[in-house]
Write a protein that holds these residues in place. Sequence first.
Motif, mmCIF file in Angstrom:
data_model
loop_
_atom_site.group_PDB
_atom_site.id
_atom_site.type_symbol
_atom_site.label_atom_id
_atom_site.label_comp_id
_atom_site.label_asym_id
_atom_site.label_seq_id
_atom_site.Cartn_x
_atom_site.Cartn_y
_atom_site.Cartn_z
ATOM 1 N N ARG A 21 9.543 -11.935 -4.037
ATOM 2 C CA ARG A 21 8.741 -11.188 -3.202
ATOM 3 C C ARG A 21 7.525 -12.090 -2.680
ATOM 4 O O ARG A 21 7.194 -12.097 -1.635
ATOM 5 N N LEU A 22 6.853 -12.991 -3.727
ATOM 6 C CA LEU A 22 5.942 -13.496 -3.318
ATOM 7 C C LEU A 22 6.311 -14.996 -2.349
ATOM 8 O O LEU A 22 5.529 -15.587 -1.501
ATOM 9 N N VAL A 23 7.468 -15.169 -2.604
ATOM 10 C CA VAL A 23 7.968 -16.490 -1.784
ATOM 11 C C VAL A 23 8.252 -16.039 -0.341
ATOM 12 O O VAL A 23 8.059 -16.846 0.537
ATOM 13 N N VAL A 24 8.640 -14.739 -0.083
ATOM 14 C CA VAL A 24 8.819 -14.227 1.302
ATOM 15 C C VAL A 24 7.751 -14.159 2.077
ATOM 16 O O VAL A 24 6.898 -13.524 1.514
ATOM 17 N N PRO A 25 7.538 -14.799 3.365
ATOM 18 C CA PRO A 25 6.302 -14.701 4.074
ATOM 19 C C PRO A 25 6.175 -13.166 4.797
ATOM 20 O O PRO A 25 7.122 -12.559 4.856
ATOM 21 N N GLY A 26 4.879 -12.771 4.752
ATOM 22 C CA GLY A 26 4.533 -11.645 5.469
ATOM 23 C C GLY A 26 4.884 -10.541 4.669
ATOM 24 O O GLY A 26 4.679 -10.557 3.268
ATOM 25 N N ARG A 27 4.485 -9.485 4.928
ATOM 26 C CA ARG A 27 4.391 -7.903 4.204
ATOM 27 C C ARG A 27 5.903 -7.565 4.184
ATOM 28 O O ARG A 27 6.302 -7.210 5.123
ATOM 29 N N GLN A 28 6.195 -6.998 3.051
ATOM 30 C CA GLN A 28 7.528 -6.518 2.993
ATOM 31 C C GLN A 28 7.414 -4.910 2.865
ATOM 32 O O GLN A 28 6.344 -4.479 2.121
ATOM 33 N N GLN A 29 8.197 -4.180 3.135
ATOM 34 C CA GLN A 29 8.421 -2.637 2.994
ATOM 35 C C GLN A 29 9.325 -2.228 1.868
ATOM 36 O O GLN A 29 10.498 -1.716 1.952
ATOM 37 N N VAL A 30 9.107 -3.128 0.577
ATOM 38 C CA VAL A 30 10.229 -3.019 -0.436
ATOM 39 C C VAL A 30 9.304 -2.327 -1.628
ATOM 40 O O VAL A 30 8.354 -2.945 -1.878
ATOM 41 N N GLY A 31 9.832 -1.267 -2.162
ATOM 42 C CA GLY A 31 9.123 -0.499 -3.148
ATOM 43 C C GLY A 31 9.385 -1.289 -4.575
ATOM 44 O O GLY A 31 10.092 -2.159 -4.590
ATOM 45 N N PRO A 32 8.417 -0.715 -5.403
ATOM 46 C CA PRO A 32 8.457 -1.450 -6.884
ATOM 47 C C PRO A 32 10.007 -1.337 -7.595
ATOM 48 O O PRO A 32 10.528 -2.137 -8.265
ATOM 49 N N ALA A 33 10.737 -0.195 -7.399
ATOM 50 C CA ALA A 33 11.864 0.079 -8.080
ATOM 51 C C ALA A 33 12.938 -0.920 -7.270
ATOM 52 O O ALA A 33 13.675 -1.618 -8.043
ATOM 53 N N ALA A 34 12.797 -1.181 -5.913
ATOM 54 C CA ALA A 34 13.700 -2.101 -5.449
ATOM 55 C C ALA A 34 13.441 -3.387 -5.794
ATOM 56 O O ALA A 34 14.523 -4.128 -5.941
ATOM 57 N N THR A 35 12.184 -3.703 -6.032
ATOM 58 C CA THR A 35 11.918 -5.116 -6.358
ATOM 59 C C THR A 35 12.563 -5.529 -7.651
ATOM 60 O O THR A 35 13.332 -6.396 -7.898
ATOM 61 N N VAL A 36 12.382 -4.614 -8.614
ATOM 62 C CA VAL A 36 12.873 -4.970 -9.855
ATOM 63 C C VAL A 36 14.544 -4.896 -9.940
ATOM 64 O O VAL A 36 15.211 -5.834 -10.509
ATOM 65 N N LEU A 72 17.296 -16.530 -4.988
ATOM 66 C CA LEU A 72 18.118 -15.520 -4.732
ATOM 67 C C LEU A 72 17.364 -14.182 -4.682
ATOM 68 O O LEU A 72 17.867 -13.402 -3.910
ATOM 69 N N ALA A 73 16.368 -13.938 -5.296
ATOM 70 C CA ALA A 73 15.348 -12.788 -5.311
ATOM 71 C C ALA A 73 14.983 -12.694 -4.009
ATOM 72 O O ALA A 73 14.784 -11.719 -3.187
ATOM 73 N N ALA A 74 14.320 -14.054 -3.613
ATOM 74 C CA ALA A 74 13.593 -13.885 -2.204
ATOM 75 C C ALA A 74 14.733 -13.657 -1.112
ATOM 76 O O ALA A 74 14.311 -12.810 0.000
ATOM 77 N N VAL A 75 15.741 -14.092 -1.232
ATOM 78 C CA VAL A 75 17.013 -13.895 -0.036
ATOM 79 C C VAL A 75 17.158 -12.497 -0.415
ATOM 80 O O VAL A 75 17.354 -11.694 0.801
ATOM 81 N N GLY A 76 17.294 -11.722 -1.498
ATOM 82 C CA GLY A 76 17.554 -10.474 -1.780
ATOM 83 C C GLY A 76 16.435 -9.361 -0.978
ATOM 84 O O GLY A 76 16.699 -8.714 -0.209
ATOM 85 N N ILE A 77 15.196 -9.874 -1.268
ATOM 86 C CA ILE A 77 14.066 -9.107 -0.729
ATOM 87 C C ILE A 77 14.103 -9.213 0.633
ATOM 88 O O ILE A 77 13.746 -8.233 1.475
ATOM 89 N N ALA A 78 14.245 -10.274 1.251
ATOM 90 C CA ALA A 78 14.125 -10.522 2.745
ATOM 91 C C ALA A 78 15.425 -9.741 3.424
ATOM 92 O O ALA A 78 15.054 -9.127 4.431
#
Length: 89
Positions: A21-36, A72-78
């Motif tokens: 999530r830190l790698v993806v620029p900008g603000r993401q509308q992804v909650g903590p559960a989805a991040t995990v 892979l996590a950055a791609v998934g978050i984006a």
Amino acid sequence: MEIAGLVSAIVIGAFIGVLGRLVVPGRQQVGPAATVLIGIAAAFLGALLCHPLGLYDTKGITWAVWLVQILLAAVGIAWYDRRRARQRW
């Protein structure tokens, strides 16, 4: 899988998700559960991809595997953030 292995997979997956999530620029509308959950999936998929390539055959920390998992996590978050943005319209 034992309980300790499951707990460590969740902790490592959460850490991978936060780093992704830190790698993806900008603000993401992804909650903590989805991040995990995305982090756990990225850690698992990264391990599956790196194992046949022999990236685990190092002594010490496997930095290449961590890098693949974080990317892979950055791609998934984006992807998840973009998908949620389209659903709001």
